[in-house]
Design an enzyme around this catalytic site. Sequence first.
Site, PDB file in Angstrom:
ATOM      1  N   GLN A   1       0.844  -1.196   0.000  1.00 20.80           N
ATOM      2  CA  GLN A   1       0.000   0.000   0.000  1.00 20.80           C
ATOM      3  C   GLN A   1       0.883   1.251   0.000  1.00 20.80           C
ATOM      4  O   GLN A   1       1.660   1.485   0.923  1.00 20.80           O
ATOM      5  CB  GLN A   1      -0.948   0.042   1.207  1.00 20.80           C
ATOM      6  CG  GLN A   1      -2.007   1.136   0.995  1.00 20.80           C
ATOM      7  CD  GLN A   1      -2.913   1.365   2.190  1.00 20.80           C
ATOM      8  OE1 GLN A   1      -2.443   1.470   3.315  1.00 20.80           O
ATOM      9  NE2 GLN A   1      -4.208   1.474   1.945  1.00 20.80           N
TER      10      GLN A   1
ATOM     11  N   ARG B   1      -7.360   2.254  -3.255  1.00 18.07           N
ATOM     12  CA  ARG B   1      -8.302   2.260  -2.122  1.00 18.07           C
ATOM     13  C   ARG B   1      -8.938   3.638  -1.984  1.00 18.07           C
ATOM     14  O   ARG B   1      -8.241   4.658  -2.004  1.00 18.07           O
ATOM     15  CB  ARG B   1      -7.569   1.912  -0.823  1.00 18.07           C
ATOM     16  CG  ARG B   1      -8.529   1.668   0.328  1.00 18.07           C
ATOM     17  CD  ARG B   1      -7.842   1.201   1.592  1.00 18.07           C
ATOM     18  NE  ARG B   1      -8.690   0.215   2.252  1.00 18.07           N
ATOM     19  CZ  ARG B   1      -8.771   0.046   3.568  1.00 18.07           C
ATOM     20  NH1 ARG B   1      -8.035   0.766   4.388  1.00 18.07           N
ATOM     21  NH2 ARG B   1      -9.570  -0.857   4.084  1.00 18.07           N
TER      22      ARG B   1
ATOM     23  N   GLY C   1      -9.947  -6.424   8.400  1.00 20.11           N
ATOM     24  CA  GLY C   1      -8.823  -5.785   9.088  1.00 20.11           C
ATOM     25  C   GLY C   1      -8.581  -6.423  10.437  1.00 20.11           C
ATOM     26  O   GLY C   1      -7.813  -7.392  10.563  1.00 20.11           O
TER      27      GLY C   1
ATOM     28  N   TYR D   1      -6.084  11.016   3.570  1.00 22.09           N
ATOM     29  CA  TYR D   1      -4.678  11.326   3.300  1.00 22.09           C
ATOM     30  C   TYR D   1      -4.539  12.120   1.994  1.00 22.09           C
ATOM     31  O   TYR D   1      -5.536  12.544   1.418  1.00 22.09           O
ATOM     32  CB  TYR D   1      -3.861  10.027   3.306  1.00 22.09           C
ATOM     33  CG  TYR D   1      -3.847   9.392   4.689  1.00 22.09           C
ATOM     34  CD1 TYR D   1      -3.262  10.057   5.768  1.00 22.09           C
ATOM     35  CD2 TYR D   1      -4.455   8.172   4.930  1.00 22.09           C
ATOM     36  CE1 TYR D   1      -3.269   9.511   7.046  1.00 22.09           C
ATOM     37  CE2 TYR D   1      -4.468   7.611   6.209  1.00 22.09           C
ATOM     38  CZ  TYR D   1      -3.871   8.289   7.257  1.00 22.09           C
ATOM     39  OH  TYR D   1      -3.892   7.754   8.519  1.00 22.09           O
TER      40      TYR D   1
HETATM   41  C1  LIG Z   1      -4.551  -1.094  13.672  1.00 21.57           C
HETATM   42  C2  LIG Z   1      -5.128  -0.556  12.408  1.00 21.57           C
HETATM   43  C3  LIG Z   1      -4.283  -0.051  11.426  1.00 21.57           C
HETATM   44  C4  LIG Z   1      -4.800   0.402  10.207  1.00 21.57           C
HETATM   45  N1  LIG Z   1      -3.930   0.814   9.233  1.00 21.57           N
HETATM   46  C5  LIG Z   1      -4.386   1.124   7.996  1.00 21.57           C
HETATM   47  C6  LIG Z   1      -3.479   1.415   6.938  1.00 21.57           C
HETATM   48  O1  LIG Z   1      -2.251   1.356   7.088  1.00 21.57           O
HETATM   49  N2  LIG Z   1      -4.013   1.744   5.730  1.00 21.57           N
HETATM   50  C7  LIG Z   1      -5.364   1.801   5.511  1.00 21.57           C
HETATM   51  O2  LIG Z   1      -5.788   2.118   4.395  1.00 21.57           O
HETATM   52  N3  LIG Z   1      -6.248   1.506   6.496  1.00 21.57           N
HETATM   53  C8  LIG Z   1      -5.781   1.147   7.718  1.00 21.57           C
HETATM   54  N4  LIG Z   1      -6.675   0.774   8.704  1.00 21.57           N
HETATM   55  C9  LIG Z   1      -8.096   0.588   8.370  1.00 21.57           C
HETATM   56  C10 LIG Z   1      -8.343  -0.887   8.003  1.00 21.57           C
HETATM   57  O3  LIG Z   1      -7.690  -1.220   6.783  1.00 21.57           O
HETATM   58  C11 LIG Z   1      -9.845  -1.216   7.879  1.00 21.57           C
HETATM   59  O4  LIG Z   1     -10.405  -0.379   6.909  1.00 21.57           O
HETATM   60  C12 LIG Z   1     -10.584  -1.063   9.194  1.00 21.57           C
HETATM   61  O5  LIG Z   1      -9.894  -1.762  10.239  1.00 21.57           O
HETATM   62  C13 LIG Z   1     -12.023  -1.575   9.110  1.00 21.57           C
HETATM   63  O6  LIG Z   1     -12.058  -2.951   8.816  1.00 21.57           O
HETATM   64  P1  LIG Z   1     -12.333  -4.057   9.975  1.00 21.57           P
HETATM   65  O7  LIG Z   1     -13.633  -3.664  10.618  1.00 21.57           O
HETATM   66  O8  LIG Z   1     -12.405  -5.371   9.261  1.00 21.57           O
HETATM   67  O9  LIG Z   1     -11.194  -3.969  10.951  1.00 21.57           O
HETATM   68  C14 LIG Z   1      -6.193   0.378   9.956  1.00 21.57           C
HETATM   69  C15 LIG Z   1      -7.048  -0.091  10.969  1.00 21.57           C
HETATM   70  C16 LIG Z   1      -6.535  -0.571  12.166  1.00 21.57           C
HETATM   71  C17 LIG Z   1      -7.469  -1.121  13.208  1.00 21.57           C
END
Ligand SMILES: Cc1cc2nc3c(=O)[nH]c(=O)nc-3n(C[C@H](O)[C@H](O)[C@H](O)COP(=O)(O)O)c2cc1C
Length: 364
Positions: free
Chosen positions: A99, A232, A322, A185
């Site tokens: 990413q 994304r 995630g 971002y």
């Molecule tokens: C610890 C953590 C780190 C994350 N880091 C990123 C990231 O680096 N890039 C990104 O686009 N989204 C990031 N997200 C968002 C996740 O990709 C995802 O969209 C979000 O956790 C919702 O999905 P989930 O309910 O399955 O966790 C992060 C979320 C969490 C919890």
Amino acid sequence: MPSLFDPLPVGRLRLPNRVIMAPLTRCRAAQPGDVPTPLMAEYYAQRASAGLIISEATWIEPQAKGYLWTPGIFTTAQRDAWRQVTDAVHAAGGRIMCQLWHVGRVSHASVLPEGMVPVSSMATEHEAHTFALDAEGKPGRVRCTPCRALTFKELMSVPQAYGHAATQAIDAGFDGVEIHAANGYLLEQFMNGVLNTRDDAFGGSIENRCRLVLQVVDEVVRLIGADRTGIRLSPHGQGIGPRPDPEWEPLAMRLMRNLAARRVAFVHISDHTSKTIDSPHRELWRAMRREFGGAFMVCGGYTHETAERELADGVADAVVFGKPFISNPDLVERLQRGTALAPWDQATFYGGDHRGYTDYPRAN
Ligand SMILES: Cc1cc2nc3c(=O)[nH]c(=O)nc-3n(C[C@H](O)[C@H](O)[C@H](O)COP(=O)(O)O)c2cc1C
């Protein structure tokens, strides 16, 4: 009717299943230099049964960094250190894309090279926080440093920075890249019409606000191919900072037409509204998916049941998980067997060692 466990072609890859690991920042890169480590290789390899792993957000140039201890893909040392991660994932039978991240204004002077301040579409002071060094030099949650607007001339080199990073990612053994245009971002700071009121070719109309992201896509596609390039997006400005853009829907449809024409490998929607209720945006996603025509993925609060429903209802071709992947390295197998999922520990999400990172066990 496809299920989560059916294969899916995505660009030049053939995913063995449709359970995708989301990009997850974990702040465990080695210092100095923000380079990937053997521990990171172990973490990703543990999760290799995902149809596809999308790496944690990885900064593309020094100006693009916003958080402490996040890895880059800019230097030779970073590129070479990522190789141990991609090799480990491939040896375990997996696939991984990088990413590509530019945080724009979501940054702090303490994580940028001496003398630099964050940059964006506009010069703003805003409420967002990041993880950087506080006034006493201690790591913690700090308010972002006020940013300056990128000049027209500077904008010419932004696509090149993404292109360089994409080339580095391929040289590091990644199967492709995901351009991070979500979550408030840099690229979203240009797309969002509430925030971006520039009066040059990069602001104002929908066409102008899409210019930077499409230039980035074009440069990355030129260098590594559309079949290794995904993107994304997050609907309605739910990310860090910009307020919801009332023109998001026509902007999204315009983007889909342009991404379809470029034949990029996938579109990935990051949504924060589907946690407990149906997302109010499902109809828009269906329309976007039709307009795009390639692999369409959705993320945000999914369970096995709701994920299967998105596939059955033609909302998506694959579902991205995630937090469930943080605490369940064998998420695919657990979903397939109906095994209970282990809960995640939020305290160990960002920074630290193997605890809460590589020590979540597999079932049985
Ligand atoms: C610890 C953590 C780190 C994350 N880091 C990123 C990231 O680096 N890039 C990104 O686009 N989204 C990031 N997200 C968002 C996740 O990709 C995802 O969209 C979000 O956790 C919702 O999905 P989930 O309910 O399955 O966790 C992060 C979320 C969490 C919890």
